[in-house]
Scaffold this active site. Sequence first.
Site, short mmCIF file in Angstrom:
data_model
loop_
_atom_site.label_atom_id
_atom_site.label_comp_id
_atom_site.label_asym_id
_atom_site.label_seq_id
_atom_site.Cartn_x
_atom_site.Cartn_y
_atom_site.Cartn_z
CB SER A 12 -0.89 0.00 1.23
OG SER A 12 -0.09 0.25 2.38
CE LYS A 13 -1.25 7.68 -0.52
NZ LYS A 13 -2.29 8.65 -0.86
NE ARG A 14 -2.69 4.17 5.28
CZ ARG A 14 -3.62 3.21 5.23
NH1 ARG A 14 -3.52 2.13 5.98
NH2 ARG A 14 -4.65 3.33 4.42
CG ASP A 15 2.99 -1.37 3.06
OD1 ASP A 15 2.72 -1.34 4.27
OD2 ASP A 15 2.53 -2.23 2.28
N GLY A 16 4.84 2.54 1.79
CA GLY A 16 5.91 3.36 1.23
C GLY A 16 6.40 4.37 2.24
#
Length: 521
Positions: free
Chosen positions: A276-280
């Site tokens: 996910s974008k959040r992982d980034g």
Amino acid sequence: MTLLAYAVLSLSNMDKKVRVRFAPSPTGGLHLGGVRTVLYNYLFAKKYNGDFIVRIEDTDQSRFVPGAEEYIFDTLKWCGLIPDESVQHGGDYGPYRQSERKESYRQYAEKLVKEGFAYYAFDTPEELEKMRSAYRTEQNPSPQYDHTLRDKMMNSLTLSENEVERFIGEGMPYVIRIKIPTQETIVFTDMIRGEVQFDSSLVDDKVLLKADGMPTYHLAVVVDDYLMKISHAFRGEEWLPSAPVHILLWKYLFGLENMPQWAHFPLILGPNGKLSKRDGSKYGFPVFSMNWTDPKTNELTEGFKEKGFIPEGFINLLALLGWNDGTEKEIFSLNELVESFSMERVHSSGAHFDYEKAKWFNHEWIKKSGVGTLKSGVKELLEKDGFIVSDDNKLEKVIALVKERCTLLPDFSDQSSFFFKTPAQIDTVSILPKWNTEKQQFFRELIRTYKLTTIWNAHETENALKEIAAAHQIKAGELMLPFRIMLVGGKFGPGVFDIAEIIGREETILRITNGLTFLAA
Ligand code: GLU
């Protein structure tokens, strides 16, 4: 339960002209998974001399995000995956933006109603909410508009023909919903997953045409794949649950023999499930192809491009996220990928994204790339960092010398800044413990000799140093570290005589002189 063996019908599309499409909704930056979908579509199309089409699926106007469409095309350009047909590239099957095709969808929805495969539904948002709360149970927390409930709602299945006509005549808002058959097994063959089955009883009666006359994604995707003569429809695994609706629509509208062959690509997994974008932001790696700033929140999500990936590296790492050629080979150019790619070798299970591995691909490609390919990017980067890069010849030599040490493009700045700027300070701490008058005298003589050397190159500067070292009875090895630190500022960089050759006689002498001053301070 009736078993509809749709599978056999969709097996032999290779006798058609290969036409594939990437069909993004312009809702934000392109996630790794999205770019991989582009790539696999592109590879397949090129392998079979087919067409790669980009169709903008913007029927959900509430999700429209300004700038997202341009971003998609900028990404394709950066990656070198150029469509044969699109909003920007033209083609015979346009318009390539669904909002501009609005008028073509209604007739198909009406046809479905007439033939009993769809119906008008007049339920207001309040009535839908009432239905949801009335039928909500622990086992079924969000009841769907489906075969179990459609008979209890306000639609053309429960109203008389006269009432339906009257409501429509009075301008009452309505949608058109597909009437999903009960107790049918819907089967199709996915090129990656093999036979996939769905129980139609679990599928809801999706809206096909909205009250504003816009089609939903489900209707538009099927109609457009048909009108654009798409032979193969490839997309991410998250669309698999929609497949039964699409297959039924194909059957009802166009006959299954015209249906494209399907493939659903595996999810890309991050450290905790779906990437996910959040992982980034959490782990500090990019998830989008290029920088994306959300126009509503102004939040910036970093992209692979800006992080310093080169297109060749990015394409290569994407290709291997869910595919290999069956050998140990990992480094592929785009042309090699076109040659080796096969849909059957795409894995069905999730592909793990490993940022270290991603960087390894980029490093390999930086090493493999010619100076000419890297030059403009590196120049831009160095100038952005405030270095004056006026000598092209020098820049080329520098790139050739340091590229082995660069994993991401910004590494060029760290690895080569000293070629363009005299160090303002040097790491004297690493020299001083073994520094002495003899070495000082040695460097003074080295300056004198360098002033007189007729030919200035790595070989001559090295010879001169060795000769003087021998005369001073100092091991050349002991002089290399101070010499390097004087020229570079620290204990890194390529061969020290190569550096001397590139920065030139005057600059080398200046840096040794400065070094002696720093060490004497
Ligand atoms: N518009 C869908 C998306 O945003 C396309 C799915 C498909 O390819 O059918 O990904």
